[in-house]
Design a protein around this motif. Structure first.
Motif, PDB file in Angstrom:
ATOM      1  N   GLY A  89      99.907  18.602  27.163  1.00  0.00           N
ATOM      2  CA  GLY A  89     100.283  17.193  27.244  1.00  0.00           C
ATOM      3  C   GLY A  89      99.718  16.366  26.101  1.00  0.00           C
ATOM      4  N   PHE A  90      99.543  15.085  26.351  1.00  0.00           N
ATOM      5  CA  PHE A  90      99.094  14.160  25.303  1.00  0.00           C
ATOM      6  C   PHE A  90      97.762  14.598  24.707  1.00  0.00           C
ATOM      7  CE2 PHE A  90      96.583  10.392  24.096  1.00  0.00           C
ATOM      8  CZ  PHE A  90      97.367   9.919  23.050  1.00  0.00           C
ATOM      9  N   PHE A  91      97.668  14.569  23.383  1.00  0.00           N
ATOM     10  CA  PHE A  91      96.442  14.986  22.693  1.00  0.00           C
ATOM     11  C   PHE A  91      95.707  13.786  22.108  1.00  0.00           C
ATOM     12  CE2 PHE A  91      94.041  16.913  19.147  1.00  0.00           C
ATOM     13  CZ  PHE A  91      93.350  17.889  19.849  1.00  0.00           C
ATOM     14  N   SER A  92      96.370  13.051  21.203  1.00  0.00           N
ATOM     15  CA  SER A  92      95.751  11.881  20.586  1.00  0.00           C
ATOM     16  C   SER A  92      96.764  11.204  19.665  1.00  0.00           C
ATOM     17  CB  SER A  92      94.514  12.284  19.778  1.00  0.00           C
ATOM     18  OG  SER A  92      93.945  11.153  19.125  1.00  0.00           O
ATOM     19  N   THR A 107      98.779  19.897  14.928  1.00  0.00           N
ATOM     20  CA  THR A 107      98.974  18.492  14.556  1.00  0.00           C
ATOM     21  C   THR A 107     100.449  18.109  14.653  1.00  0.00           C
ATOM     22  OG1 THR A 107      97.118  18.661  13.001  1.00  0.00           O
ATOM     23  CG2 THR A 107      98.612  16.781  12.722  1.00  0.00           C
ATOM     24  N   HIS A 108     101.294  18.948  14.101  1.00  0.00           N
ATOM     25  CA  HIS A 108     102.726  18.667  14.057  1.00  0.00           C
ATOM     26  C   HIS A 108     103.355  18.727  15.440  1.00  0.00           C
ATOM     27  CE1 HIS A 108     106.638  18.275  12.227  1.00  0.00           C
ATOM     28  NE2 HIS A 108     107.051  19.436  12.711  1.00  0.00           N
ATOM     29  N   HIS A 109     102.888  19.641  16.272  1.00  0.00           N
ATOM     30  CA  HIS A 109     103.518  19.860  17.576  1.00  0.00           C
ATOM     31  C   HIS A 109     102.961  18.983  18.685  1.00  0.00           C
ATOM     32  CE1 HIS A 109     106.384  23.225  17.230  1.00  0.00           C
ATOM     33  NE2 HIS A 109     105.706  23.457  16.111  1.00  0.00           N
ATOM     34  N   SER A 110     101.870  18.280  18.435  1.00  0.00           N
ATOM     35  CA  SER A 110     101.264  17.472  19.492  1.00  0.00           C
ATOM     36  C   SER A 110     102.005  16.167  19.737  1.00  0.00           C
ATOM     37  CB  SER A 110      99.793  17.192  19.166  1.00  0.00           C
ATOM     38  OG  SER A 110      99.678  16.501  17.929  1.00  0.00           O
ATOM     39  N   GLY A 111     102.985  15.835  18.897  1.00  0.00           N
ATOM     40  CA  GLY A 111     103.779  14.632  19.106  1.00  0.00           C
ATOM     41  C   GLY A 111     104.617  14.742  20.372  1.00  0.00           C
ATOM     42  N   MET A 112     104.642  13.673  21.168  1.00  0.00           N
ATOM     43  CA  MET A 112     105.353  13.682  22.443  1.00  0.00           C
ATOM     44  C   MET A 112     106.788  13.180  22.321  1.00  0.00           C
ATOM     45  SD  MET A 112     102.974  14.791  24.507  1.00  0.00           S
ATOM     46  CE  MET A 112     103.497  14.341  26.159  1.00  0.00           C
ATOM     47  N   GLN A 113     107.159  12.720  21.129  1.00  0.00           N
ATOM     48  CA  GLN A 113     108.506  12.211  20.882  1.00  0.00           C
ATOM     49  C   GLN A 113     109.149  13.027  19.766  1.00  0.00           C
ATOM     50  OE1 GLN A 113     109.766   9.741  22.752  1.00  0.00           O
ATOM     51  NE2 GLN A 113     107.857   9.259  23.816  1.00  0.00           N
ATOM     52  N   MET A 114     110.481  12.971  19.708  1.00  0.00           N
ATOM     53  CA  MET A 114     111.190  13.633  18.619  1.00  0.00           C
ATOM     54  C   MET A 114     111.989  12.595  17.848  1.00  0.00           C
ATOM     55  SD  MET A 114     112.008  16.161  16.781  1.00  0.00           S
ATOM     56  CE  MET A 114     111.909  17.844  17.363  1.00  0.00           C
ATOM     57  N   ASN A 115     111.512  12.274  16.676  1.00  0.00           N
ATOM     58  CA  ASN A 115     112.212  11.359  15.788  1.00  0.00           C
ATOM     59  C   ASN A 115     111.798  11.685  14.359  1.00  0.00           C
ATOM     60  OD1 ASN A 115     109.755   9.650  15.098  1.00  0.00           O
ATOM     61  ND2 ASN A 115     109.843   9.360  17.323  1.00  0.00           N
ATOM     62  N   LEU A 116     112.412  11.035  13.400  1.00  0.00           N
ATOM     63  CA  LEU A 116     112.178  11.387  12.001  1.00  0.00           C
ATOM     64  C   LEU A 116     110.735  11.167  11.555  1.00  0.00           C
ATOM     65  CD1 LEU A 116     115.509  10.111  10.392  1.00  0.00           C
ATOM     66  CD2 LEU A 116     114.844  12.474  10.898  1.00  0.00           C
ATOM     67  N   SER A 117     110.008  10.277  12.221  1.00  0.00           N
ATOM     68  CA  SER A 117     108.600  10.097  11.849  1.00  0.00           C
ATOM     69  C   SER A 117     107.773  11.321  12.226  1.00  0.00           C
ATOM     70  CB  SER A 117     108.019   8.834  12.505  1.00  0.00           C
ATOM     71  OG  SER A 117     107.705   9.040  13.873  1.00  0.00           O
ATOM     72  N   THR A 118     108.241  12.108  13.198  1.00  0.00           N
ATOM     73  CA  THR A 118     107.548  13.337  13.594  1.00  0.00           C
ATOM     74  C   THR A 118     107.528  14.345  12.453  1.00  0.00           C
ATOM     75  OG1 THR A 118     108.341  13.003  15.862  1.00  0.00           O
ATOM     76  CG2 THR A 118     107.464  15.174  15.328  1.00  0.00           C
ATOM     77  N   ALA A 119     108.550  14.291  11.607  1.00  0.00           N
ATOM     78  CA  ALA A 119     108.664  15.240  10.495  1.00  0.00           C
ATOM     79  C   ALA A 119     107.492  15.155   9.532  1.00  0.00           C
ATOM     80  CB  ALA A 119     109.972  15.016   9.746  1.00  0.00           C
TER      81      ALA A 119
END
Length: 263
Positions: free
Chosen positions: A229-232, A110-122
């Motif tokens: 790649g992109f998950f959801s 869940t945590h690693h499926s994000g395609m961007q890196m920003n504080l909301s990813t945390a």
């Protein structure tokens, strides 16, 4: 944790996010995706709704194990510092096993499926993870460490890690890869580049990556997300689809890494 302190920390977190949004806009950095960020916040809301239950669970299992302690370690400045290092050691192995063990990876995915890196990813953290992670710290409670101090150390470590999920801070020169974790080191951890996979598991500290050979500096542009790649962006799918696929027998961590399966 004291309500006033929680509000203060929450305010710091929010101000940091706003500052990052302003920075990305002024610098025209493509670090935010609206749909992904909305998915992150939906996950964050879900975790906060369940927070009383997950926190109660943490105190329940820690408190239960405390009655079987081999020793009782007194609480003082030295033991608090020691508990901090113990918590970091526990986090390193929980985090590492969350990558290397398929069932745990279904949640950490869940945590690693994000395609961007920003504080909301945390805050993109699996809803079930908060009920699993305390189990990895129980041996330390059994050895005599204060459950309450341990919980505080874990919480402060998570607060620190929030600020690692950003591109606003570049490499920190002589501080990189020495003692403390950095945004650069954590960007590596979120990379799907072959050289970056399964590296930099540390929380507040990077020393255990150094000790156990999992440290990797940021040497090339990071490609974020999982190798498929992109998950959801759907928070329900992000939290439960990998677990469902695992139960059905259609989930292999190797396939996630080698692009043999794409869901």
């Amino acid at each position: 944790m004291d309500t006033k302190l929680e509000l203060l920390l929450g305010g710091i977190v929010l101000m940091a996010l706003i500052a990052e949004i302003i920075w990305s806009s002024l610098k025209q950095k493509n670090v935010f995706n609206l749909n992904e960020s909305l998915g992150n916040f939906a996950i964050f809301i879900g975790n906060n709704i369940m927070k009383p239950i997950s926190l109660g669970w943490k105190y329940l299992v820690f408190g239960w194990v405390e009655q079987f302690q081999f020793f009782t370690i007194p609480t003082n400045v030295f033991t608090i510092v020691l508990t901090f290092f113990v918590a970091e050691f526990g986090f390193y192995w929980y985090h590492r096993l969350s990558h290397e063990t398929p069932i745990l990876w279904t949640m950490h995915h869940t945590h690693h499926s994000g395609m961007q890196m920003n504080l909301s990813t945390a805050v993109r953290l699996n809803w079930l993870g908060a009920f699993v992670s305390p189990l990895f710290y129980l041996p330390f409670v059994l050895l005599g460490f204060s459950a309450e101090v341990l919980i505080i150390c874990i919480s402060l470590g998570l607060f620190f890690q929030y600020f690692l999920h950003t591109e606003t801070i570049g490499k920190l020169g002589v501080f990189e890869g020495k003692i403390f974790n950095t945004p650069s080191a954590h960007r590596v951890h979120h990379g799907s580049n072959e050289i970056y996979i399964d590296k930099n598991y540390g929380g507040t500290l990077i020393i255990f990556d150094r000790i156990f050979g999992t440290y990797q500096p940021e040497t090339e542009k990071v490609n974020y997300g999982v190798t498929t790649g992109f998950f959801s962006n759907n928070p329900i799918k992000l939290n439960f689809l990998p677990i469902y696929l695992y139960i059905k027998g259609n989930w292999r961590r190797e396939k996630q890494r080698n692009n043999e399966q794409n869901h």
